[in-house]
Design a protein around this motif. Structure first.
Motif, PDB file in Angstrom:
ATOM      1  N   GLN A 151      16.157 -55.725-107.746  1.00  0.00           N
ATOM      2  CA  GLN A 151      15.216 -56.072-106.694  1.00  0.00           C
ATOM      3  C   GLN A 151      15.901 -56.059-105.348  1.00  0.00           C
ATOM      4  O   GLN A 151      17.125 -56.075-105.254  1.00  0.00           O
ATOM      5  CB  GLN A 151      14.595 -57.448-106.947  1.00  0.00           C
ATOM      6  CG  GLN A 151      15.578 -58.577-107.050  1.00  0.00           C
ATOM      7  CD  GLN A 151      14.881 -59.904-107.335  1.00  0.00           C
ATOM      8  OE1 GLN A 151      13.694 -60.084-107.067  1.00  0.00           O
ATOM      9  NE2 GLN A 151      15.617 -60.849-107.885  1.00  0.00           N
ATOM     10  N   LEU A 152      15.079 -55.993-104.306  1.00  0.00           N
ATOM     11  CA  LEU A 152      15.570 -56.054-102.938  1.00  0.00           C
ATOM     12  C   LEU A 152      15.245 -57.432-102.382  1.00  0.00           C
ATOM     13  O   LEU A 152      14.095 -57.870-102.448  1.00  0.00           O
ATOM     14  CB  LEU A 152      14.909 -54.976-102.081  1.00  0.00           C
ATOM     15  CG  LEU A 152      15.056 -53.537-102.560  1.00  0.00           C
ATOM     16  CD1 LEU A 152      14.394 -52.580-101.573  1.00  0.00           C
ATOM     17  CD2 LEU A 152      16.521 -53.168-102.741  1.00  0.00           C
ATOM     18  N   VAL A 153      16.249 -58.090-101.840  1.00  0.00           N
ATOM     19  CA  VAL A 153      16.090 -59.455-101.344  1.00  0.00           C
ATOM     20  C   VAL A 153      16.247 -59.447 -99.826  1.00  0.00           C
ATOM     21  O   VAL A 153      17.323 -59.144 -99.306  1.00  0.00           O
ATOM     22  CB  VAL A 153      17.124 -60.399-101.983  1.00  0.00           C
ATOM     23  CG1 VAL A 153      16.935 -61.817-101.457  1.00  0.00           C
ATOM     24  CG2 VAL A 153      17.012 -60.359-103.500  1.00  0.00           C
ATOM     25  N   GLU A 154      15.163 -59.799 -99.137  1.00  0.00           N
ATOM     26  CA  GLU A 154      15.138 -59.759 -97.678  1.00  0.00           C
ATOM     27  C   GLU A 154      15.354 -61.149 -97.089  1.00  0.00           C
ATOM     28  O   GLU A 154      15.018 -62.161 -97.701  1.00  0.00           O
ATOM     29  CB  GLU A 154      13.783 -59.240 -97.194  1.00  0.00           C
ATOM     30  CG  GLU A 154      13.426 -57.858 -97.685  1.00  0.00           C
ATOM     31  CD  GLU A 154      12.056 -57.433 -97.192  1.00  0.00           C
ATOM     32  OE1 GLU A 154      11.470 -56.526 -97.788  1.00  0.00           O
ATOM     33  OE2 GLU A 154      11.580 -58.004 -96.195  1.00  0.00           O
ATOM     34  N   SER A 155      15.861 -61.169 -95.868  1.00  0.00           N
ATOM     35  CA  SER A 155      15.998 -62.419 -95.121  1.00  0.00           C
ATOM     36  C   SER A 155      16.039 -62.108 -93.636  1.00  0.00           C
ATOM     37  O   SER A 155      16.244 -60.952 -93.242  1.00  0.00           O
ATOM     38  CB  SER A 155      17.268 -63.169 -95.535  1.00  0.00           C
ATOM     39  OG  SER A 155      18.408 -62.378 -95.262  1.00  0.00           O
ATOM     40  N   GLY A 156      15.803 -63.141 -92.822  1.00  0.00           N
ATOM     41  CA  GLY A 156      15.997 -62.998 -91.387  1.00  0.00           C
ATOM     42  C   GLY A 156      14.747 -62.985 -90.541  1.00  0.00           C
ATOM     43  O   GLY A 156      14.838 -62.929 -89.313  1.00  0.00           O
ATOM     44  N   SER A 166      17.935 -58.671 -92.857  1.00  0.00           N
ATOM     45  CA  SER A 166      18.880 -58.188 -93.856  1.00  0.00           C
ATOM     46  C   SER A 166      18.144 -57.942 -95.159  1.00  0.00           C
ATOM     47  O   SER A 166      17.144 -58.599 -95.458  1.00  0.00           O
ATOM     48  CB  SER A 166      19.983 -59.217 -94.103  1.00  0.00           C
ATOM     49  OG  SER A 166      20.711 -59.475 -92.937  1.00  0.00           O
ATOM     50  N   CYS A 167      18.653 -56.992 -95.929  1.00  0.00           N
ATOM     51  CA  CYS A 167      18.053 -56.687 -97.229  1.00  0.00           C
ATOM     52  C   CYS A 167      19.164 -56.256 -98.171  1.00  0.00           C
ATOM     53  O   CYS A 167      19.834 -55.246 -97.907  1.00  0.00           O
ATOM     54  CB  CYS A 167      17.009 -55.592 -97.084  1.00  0.00           C
ATOM     55  SG  CYS A 167      16.333 -54.994 -98.647  1.00  0.00           S
ATOM     56  N   ALA A 168      19.351 -57.000 -99.245  1.00  0.00           N
ATOM     57  CA  ALA A 168      20.421 -56.724-100.192  1.00  0.00           C
ATOM     58  C   ALA A 168      19.852 -56.296-101.538  1.00  0.00           C
ATOM     59  O   ALA A 168      18.833 -56.825-101.992  1.00  0.00           O
ATOM     60  CB  ALA A 168      21.285 -57.963-100.371  1.00  0.00           C
ATOM     61  N   VAL A 169      20.517 -55.338-102.152  1.00  0.00           N
ATOM     62  CA  VAL A 169      20.147 -54.905-103.500  1.00  0.00           C
ATOM     63  C   VAL A 169      20.743 -55.878-104.502  1.00  0.00           C
ATOM     64  O   VAL A 169      21.959 -56.097-104.504  1.00  0.00           O
ATOM     65  CB  VAL A 169      20.658 -53.482-103.799  1.00  0.00           C
ATOM     66  CG1 VAL A 169      20.284 -53.080-105.229  1.00  0.00           C
ATOM     67  CG2 VAL A 169      20.096 -52.494-102.795  1.00  0.00           C
ATOM     68  N   ALA A 170      19.897 -56.459-105.335  1.00  0.00           N
ATOM     69  CA  ALA A 170      20.339 -57.372-106.377  1.00  0.00           C
ATOM     70  C   ALA A 170      20.107 -56.716-107.733  1.00  0.00           C
ATOM     71  O   ALA A 170      19.054 -56.137-107.974  1.00  0.00           O
ATOM     72  CB  ALA A 170      19.578 -58.682-106.299  1.00  0.00           C
ATOM     73  N   GLY A 171      21.117 -56.805-108.596  1.00  0.00           N
ATOM     74  CA  GLY A 171      20.989 -56.195-109.917  1.00  0.00           C
ATOM     75  C   GLY A 171      21.968 -55.048-110.083  1.00  0.00           C
ATOM     76  O   GLY A 171      22.628 -54.605-109.142  1.00  0.00           O
ATOM     77  N   ASN A 172      22.024 -54.537-111.282  1.00  0.00           N
ATOM     78  CA  ASN A 172      22.990 -53.504-111.638  1.00  0.00           C
ATOM     79  C   ASN A 172      22.404 -52.111-111.406  1.00  0.00           C
ATOM     80  O   ASN A 172      21.424 -51.719-112.046  1.00  0.00           O
ATOM     81  CB  ASN A 172      23.395 -53.662-113.109  1.00  0.00           C
ATOM     82  CG  ASN A 172      24.546 -52.756-113.463  1.00  0.00           C
ATOM     83  OD1 ASN A 172      25.343 -52.382-112.606  1.00  0.00           O
ATOM     84  ND2 ASN A 172      24.636 -52.386-114.725  1.00  0.00           N
ATOM     85  N   THR A 189       4.874 -57.798 -84.066  1.00  0.00           N
ATOM     86  CA  THR A 189       4.496 -58.783 -85.071  1.00  0.00           C
ATOM     87  C   THR A 189       3.932 -58.091 -86.304  1.00  0.00           C
ATOM     88  O   THR A 189       3.001 -57.287 -86.213  1.00  0.00           O
ATOM     89  CB  THR A 189       3.439 -59.747 -84.496  1.00  0.00           C
ATOM     90  OG1 THR A 189       4.034 -60.503 -83.432  1.00  0.00           O
ATOM     91  CG2 THR A 189       2.936 -60.701 -85.573  1.00  0.00           C
ATOM     92  N   ALA A 190       4.528 -58.399 -87.456  1.00  0.00           N
ATOM     93  CA  ALA A 190       4.139 -57.747 -88.709  1.00  0.00           C
ATOM     94  C   ALA A 190       4.955 -58.339 -89.848  1.00  0.00           C
ATOM     95  O   ALA A 190       5.919 -59.087 -89.624  1.00  0.00           O
ATOM     96  CB  ALA A 190       4.388 -56.238 -88.631  1.00  0.00           C
ATOM     97  N   VAL A 191       4.568 -57.960 -91.059  1.00  0.00           N
ATOM     98  CA  VAL A 191       5.425 -58.208 -92.220  1.00  0.00           C
ATOM     99  C   VAL A 191       6.331 -56.984 -92.369  1.00  0.00           C
ATOM    100  O   VAL A 191       5.842 -55.852 -92.393  1.00  0.00           O
ATOM    101  CB  VAL A 191       4.605 -58.427 -93.502  1.00  0.00           C
ATOM    102  CG1 VAL A 191       5.537 -58.614 -94.696  1.00  0.00           C
ATOM    103  CG2 VAL A 191       3.688 -59.637 -93.341  1.00  0.00           C
ATOM    104  N   GLY A 224      11.114 -54.318-100.899  1.00  0.00           N
ATOM    105  CA  GLY A 224      11.359 -55.747-100.815  1.00  0.00           C
ATOM    106  C   GLY A 224      10.049 -56.515-100.811  1.00  0.00           C
ATOM    107  O   GLY A 224       8.964 -55.934-100.757  1.00  0.00           O
ATOM    108  N   GLN A 225      10.172 -57.839-100.831  1.00  0.00           N
ATOM    109  CA  GLN A 225       8.979 -58.688-100.914  1.00  0.00           C
ATOM    110  C   GLN A 225       8.297 -58.868 -99.570  1.00  0.00           C
ATOM    111  O   GLN A 225       7.155 -59.329 -99.509  1.00  0.00           O
ATOM    112  CB  GLN A 225       9.361 -60.068-101.483  1.00  0.00           C
ATOM    113  CG  GLN A 225      10.000 -61.025-100.483  1.00  0.00           C
ATOM    114  CD  GLN A 225      11.485 -60.778-100.248  1.00  0.00           C
ATOM    115  OE1 GLN A 225      12.055 -59.795-100.732  1.00  0.00           O
ATOM    116  NE2 GLN A 225      12.124 -61.676 -99.508  1.00  0.00           N
ATOM    117  N   GLY A 226       8.991 -58.500 -98.500  1.00  0.00           N
ATOM    118  CA  GLY A 226       8.426 -58.630 -97.162  1.00  0.00           C
ATOM    119  C   GLY A 226       8.869 -59.905 -96.477  1.00  0.00           C
ATOM    120  O   GLY A 226       8.994 -60.956 -97.109  1.00  0.00           O
TER     121      GLY A 226
END
Length: 120
Positions: free
Chosen positions: A3-8, A21-27, A90-92, A111-113
């Motif tokens: 999954q892709l995990v977003e933040s910020g 930021s968006c990080a790839v989580a998982g193998n 302004t947006a997701v 990502g989840q947005g």
């Protein structure tokens, strides 16, 4: 599970800055082109910026000169530095990544947005 995990995301005044930021989580085996899209209420999702594995970038005309996309391949992370923000930004915001799995399957992940709100 990949999954892709977003933040910020967050709330900022006109002219302010945010960094997503968006990080790839998982193998996974490898990460290809990564990018950011956004969707404002009532609008279609639109491309904001992309970056290839060799750091070739592409931007929507509306963000050129204000946004900068970058990536850290070792961290499997993509960033979006947003400066001189405007209310129309302004947006997701959604990150995307073309990922090659350990089984050889190539898929585009979203990502989840994360919400970005720019107040006037």
């Amino acid at each position: 599970q990949v999954q892709l995990v977003e933040s910020g995301g967050g709330l900022v005044q006109t002219g302010g800055s945010l960094r997503l930021s968006c990080a790839v989580a998982g193998n996974i085996f490898s990460t290809g082109t990564m990018g950011w899209h956004r969707q404002a209420p009532g609008n279609q999702r639109e491309l904001v910026a992309t970056i290839t594995t060799i750091a070739t970038t592409n931007y929507a005309d509306s963000v050129k000169g204000r946004f900068t996309i970058s990536r850290d391949n070792a961290k499997k992370t993509v960033y979006l530095q947003m400066n001189n923000l405007k209310p129309e930004d302004t947006a997701v915001y959604y990150c995307t990544a073309n990922l090659l799995s350990t089984t050889g399957a190539l898929e585009k992940y979203w990502g989840q947005g994360t919400q970005v709100t720019v107040s006037s």
